[in-house]
Design an enzyme around this catalytic site. Structure first.
Site, short mmCIF file in Angstrom:
data_model
loop_
_atom_site.label_atom_id
_atom_site.label_comp_id
_atom_site.label_asym_id
_atom_site.label_seq_id
_atom_site.Cartn_x
_atom_site.Cartn_y
_atom_site.Cartn_z
N CYS A 207 20.32 -1.51 5.63
CA CYS A 207 19.07 -0.75 5.52
C CYS A 207 18.72 -0.06 6.83
CB CYS A 207 17.96 -1.68 5.10
SG CYS A 207 17.89 -3.12 6.17
N GLU B 293 9.90 -9.83 8.96
CA GLU B 293 10.75 -11.03 8.88
C GLU B 293 11.37 -11.30 10.24
OE1 GLU B 293 13.45 -10.25 5.49
OE2 GLU B 293 12.16 -11.61 4.39
N GLU C 263 10.86 -5.72 2.07
CA GLU C 263 11.80 -5.11 3.03
C GLU C 263 12.62 -4.13 2.23
OE1 GLU C 263 11.89 -5.55 6.19
OE2 GLU C 263 10.81 -7.42 6.53
N ASN D 119 23.95 -7.07 0.55
CA ASN D 119 24.65 -6.59 1.75
C ASN D 119 24.76 -7.62 2.88
OD1 ASN D 119 21.93 -6.36 2.28
ND2 ASN D 119 22.04 -4.31 3.16
P1 NAD Z 1 18.41 -3.59 -5.26
O1 NAD Z 1 16.99 -3.21 -5.10
O2 NAD Z 1 19.17 -2.95 -6.34
O3 NAD Z 1 18.55 -5.16 -5.48
C1 NAD Z 1 18.05 -6.12 -4.58
C2 NAD Z 1 17.83 -7.41 -5.34
O4 NAD Z 1 16.82 -7.23 -6.31
C3 NAD Z 1 19.05 -7.93 -6.10
O5 NAD Z 1 19.03 -9.34 -6.08
C4 NAD Z 1 18.77 -7.43 -7.51
O6 NAD Z 1 19.42 -8.21 -8.49
C5 NAD Z 1 17.29 -7.63 -7.58
N1 NAD Z 1 16.58 -6.85 -8.58
C6 NAD Z 1 16.84 -5.61 -9.04
N2 NAD Z 1 15.91 -5.26 -9.96
C7 NAD Z 1 15.04 -6.30 -10.06
C8 NAD Z 1 13.87 -6.56 -10.82
N3 NAD Z 1 13.38 -5.66 -11.68
N4 NAD Z 1 13.25 -7.74 -10.66
C9 NAD Z 1 13.74 -8.67 -9.80
N5 NAD Z 1 14.82 -8.49 -9.06
C10 NAD Z 1 15.46 -7.31 -9.18
O7 NAD Z 1 19.07 -3.34 -3.83
P2 NAD Z 1 20.58 -3.56 -3.39
O8 NAD Z 1 21.41 -2.44 -3.92
O9 NAD Z 1 21.02 -4.95 -3.67
O10 NAD Z 1 20.43 -3.41 -1.81
C11 NAD Z 1 20.42 -2.18 -1.19
C12 NAD Z 1 19.00 -1.75 -0.85
O11 NAD Z 1 18.36 -2.79 -0.15
C13 NAD Z 1 18.99 -0.55 0.07
O12 NAD Z 1 17.99 0.34 -0.33
C14 NAD Z 1 18.66 -1.15 1.42
O13 NAD Z 1 18.05 -0.28 2.31
C15 NAD Z 1 17.76 -2.28 1.03
N6 NAD Z 1 17.74 -3.30 2.07
C16 NAD Z 1 16.61 -3.40 2.83
C17 NAD Z 1 16.58 -4.33 3.87
C18 NAD Z 1 15.35 -4.46 4.72
O14 NAD Z 1 15.24 -5.46 5.42
N7 NAD Z 1 14.43 -3.52 4.68
C19 NAD Z 1 17.68 -5.15 4.12
C20 NAD Z 1 18.81 -5.01 3.31
C21 NAD Z 1 18.82 -4.07 2.28
#
Ligand code: NAD
Length: 497
Positions: A297, A471, A263, A164
Site C-alpha cells: 500500500c 497502527e 488502513e 500482501n
Molecule cells: P481487499 O480489500 O480486496 O481485501 C482485504 C481483505 O478484506 C481480505 O481478507 C478480503 O477477503 C477481505 N474482504 C473483501 N471484501 C470484504 C467484505 N465485504 N467484508 C469483509 N471482508 C472483506 O484488498 P487486497 O487486494 O487483499 O489488498 C490490497 C489492498 O490493500 C490495496 O488497496 C492496498 O493498498 C491495501 N493495503 C493497505 C494497507 C495499509 O496499511 N493502508 C496495507 C496493505 C494493503
C-alpha cells in the site's frame, strides 16, 4: 519441499473445520473441499483450509467473547509476558514462517524473512507497550475536581487482513489488541491464510488462551462481515485492504457505531529533486517500488522527477531494474517474485499498453515472463502522460511510472491531486527543501531520502481516503482502548463555593 505445520487446526472454531485444517501441511495430501491455497509462482496447490460459514463465524465470536472477559482482567504484566513468549516463538520459527510466506504469497525468501522480522517486531513492541502507564491525572481548571483518566479495553475486535503481508498485517492488529486486553476474531485473505493460522497457533503455544484469538477462514467475506459486524458483542473493527471494501465496512460499522480503524489503499508520490543524491534516490526507488513486487500500500506509485535529473534517474532506475532476477520466492537470488494471481499480471500488461498508447516511453520490461506462474518484468515507463491509467490508479505491481516536473510547487500540486494520502517520498539533499515539501504533502507517512519508512515504532496510517486510525507505536494501542474519566469532587473547594 515440505513445511510440517502440524497443529494449526486449533484456531479453527468448528470441529469439521479443525479436521480440514489439521491437514494444512504444506506439500502433503489435501482434503477435497475447503479453500485451496496456491503457490503463485507455480500454480501448485500447497494447502487447503476450511471454508467457514456464518454460523462458524458467530461461534468464533461467542468463544472469543467468552475468553475475552477473562483476558480483560489480566494484569498488563501477564499480557506482556505472553506477548514476549509469542515474540520468541515467532523468531524461533523464522524459517518456517518465511517459507510459508514465500510460498503462499510469492515474495522472495529474503523479503519473507524481512516480513517475519517486521511482523514479530509488532509483537515485541506491544509486549513492551502493554506495561506503559495508560492513564492520566489532571486538575479541573476551577479547582473543583480532580480528573482521573483510565484506558479500558475496547472489547472484542474483528481484524480483517489482506494477502500482501500475511504475517505483519495480522500481528500489527492482534498484538495491540491483546496488549490492550481485547479478544479477536481474525479473517485473513483467502489467498494467504496459512501464515496467519500458523502465527496464531504460535500465539497459543506461547500462552494466549485457547479461544481468545479465533481465525475464520472463509470465501464468503461479505456474509462474514454482515453477520459479525452487526453482532452486539463485537466492539471494534480493524481492516487493512482496499478503499472500496473499507467503505463497505464503514457503512456496516455505522449500524452499531463500531470503533473502526481503516488502513486502505495508497497512491504514493515519489518526488526526486534536482538536488537529490542520484544513487540514493535510485536505491530508494528500487526499494519503494519493488519491495513485495510493488504489492504494498505504500509502494511508490507515481514518480515525479525534476527535469534536471530526470534522464539520469530514468536511465539509472531502468538499468537497476534490468538486473533484478525474477523467479519463484524460494529460488536462489530471486529479487522479484510472482504476483499474487493471473489477474494482477493482466492488469500490469494493460497498464503498460495504455501508457505506451498514450505516449509513454517504455525503458525496460513491460511484459509477462515465463509460461507458468504469475511473473511480470520489472518495468520503467518514462514521460508518462498524467491521464494514463498507470498515473492515476494504485498499480500494485512492479511498474515505475515516471512523470517529469519543473518547479517545486508544481510537483506538490500534482502529488496531492489524488483522493489517497497514505505514503509519500521526497528525495533532496537540502534539509530545508525536504522538510518543506514533506510538510506540504497530504500523506500520513513520509519517507525522506528513504524508500522503506515502515517501523513498529511508527504510527502507520493515512489521511484522506487512505484510512482512519494508526497502527504500530503507542497510537496503535490506543485504537484498542477506550478512554474513561472519573471526576473526583474536591470537598474543600466545593464547600468554598
Ligand atoms: P481487499 O480489500 O480486496 O481485501 C482485504 C481483505 O478484506 C481480505 O481478507 C478480503 O477477503 C477481505 N474482504 C473483501 N471484501 C470484504 C467484505 N465485504 N467484508 C469483509 N471482508 C472483506 O484488498 P487486497 O487486494 O487483499 O489488498 C490490497 C489492498 O490493500 C490495496 O488497496 C492496498 O493498498 C491495501 N493495503 C493497505 C494497507 C495499509 O496499511 N493502508 C496495507 C496493505 C494493503
Amino acid at each position: 519441499m515440505t513445511i510440517a505445520i502440524d497443529t494449526i487446526s486449533l484456531v479453527q472454531p468448528d470441529p469439521a473445520a479443525v479436521a480440514h485444517a489439521d491437514r494444512v501441511i504444506v506439500g502433503l495430501g489435501l482434503p477435497a473441499d475447503g479453500i485451496a491455497v496456491d503457490d503463485p509462482a507455480s500454480g501448485e496447490h500447497i494447502g487447503r483450509v476450511a471454508d467457514l460459514d456464518v454460523d462458524d463465524a458467530l461461534l468464533a465470536v461467542e468463544r472469543a467473547d467468552a475468553a475475552g472477559s477473562m483476558w480483560a482482567r489480566t494484569t498488563p504484566r501477564q499480557r506482556a509476558d505472553v506477548l514476549h513468549a509469542w515474540y520468541d516463538l515467532l523468531v524461533e520459527h523464522t524459517e518456517d514462517l518465511a517459507h510459508l510466506i514465500a510460498r503462499e504469497m510469492g515474495k522472495p525468501l529474503a523479503e519473507a524473512r524481512g516480513e517475519v522480522k517486521y511482523g514479530s517486531d509488532f509483537v515485541r513492541w506491544y509486549a513492551e507497550e502493554a506495561v506503559r502507564p495508560a492513564g492520566g491525572f489532571r486538575d479541573a481548571p476551577d479547582g473543583g475536581a480532580n480528573i482521573l483518566t483510565r484506558r479500558a479495553p475496547v472489547g472484542l475486535a474483528v481484524l480483517i487482513t489482506p494477502w500482501n503481508f500475511p504475517l505483519a498485517m495480522a500481528t500489527r492488529k492482534i498484538a495491540p489488541a491483546l496488549a490492550a486486553g481485547c479478544a479477536a476474531v481474525v479473517k485473513p485473505a483467502t489467498a494467504t491464510p496459512l501464515t496467519t493460522l500458523f502465527a496464531v497457533e504460535l500465539a497459543r503455544r506461547a500462552g494466549v488462551p485457547e479461544d481468545l484469538v479465533q481465525v475464520v477462514t472463509t470465501s464468503s467475506s461479505s456474509k462474514f462481515s454482515e453477520a459479525v459486524l452487526r453482532d452486539p458483542r463485537v466492539r471494534k473493527v480493524s481492516f487493512t485492504g482496499s478503499t472500496e471494501v473499507g467503505r463497505t465496512l464503514m457503512r456496516l460499522a455505522s449500524d452499531t457505531v463500531l470503533r473502526s480503524s481503516m488502513e486502505l489503499g495508497g497512491n504514493a508520490p515519489f518526488l526526486v529533486f534536482d538536488d537529490a543524491d542520484l544513487d540514493r534516490a535510485i536505491d530508494g526507488a528500487l526499494a519503494a517500488k519493488l519491495r513485495n513486487g510493488g504489492q504494498s500500500c505504500i509502494a511508490a506509485n507515481r514518480f515525479y522527477v525534476q527535469d534536471g535529473i530526470a534522464d539520469a534517474f530514468a536511465d539509472g532506475l531502468a538499468a537497476r531494474m534490468r538486473e533484478v532476477t525474477v523467479g519463484a520466492g524460494l529460488g536462489t537470488g530471486t529479487g522479484l517474485g510472482a504476483l499474487i494471481d493471473r489477474r494482477a499480471v493482466d492488469q500490469m500488461q494493460a497498464l503498460t499498453e495504455d501508457a505506451v498508447a498514450r505516449g509513454a516511453e517504455l525503458r525496460t520490461g513491460g511484459e509477462r515472463l515465463g509460461t507458468s506462474g504469475n511473473f511480470f518484468a520489472p518495468t520503467v515507463l518514462d514521460r508518462v502522460p498524467a491521464d494514463a491509467e498507470v498515473a492515476t490508479t494504485e498499480i500494485f505491481g512492479p511498474i515505475a511510472a515516471i512523470q517529469r516536473f519543473r518547479t517545486e510547487g508544481e510537483a506538490i500540486a500534482r502529488a496531492n491531486a489524488t483522493e489517497f494520502g497514505l505514503a509519500g517520498y521526497v528525495f533532496s539533499e537540502s534539509l530545508d527543501r525536504a522538510f518543506n515539501v514533506a510538510d506540504r504533502l497530504e500523506t500520513g507517512i513520509l519517507g525522506i531520502n528513504q524508500g522503506v519508512p515502515s517501523n513498529a515504532a511508527a504510527p502507520f496510517g493515512g489521511v484522506k481516503q487512505s484510512g482512519l486510525g494508526r497502527e504500530g507505536s503507542a497510537e496503535g494501542l490506543e485504537e484498542y482502548q477506550s478512554v474513561r474519566f472519573y471526576n473526583i469532587a474536591r470537598r474543600e473547594t466545593s464547600a468554598a463555593r
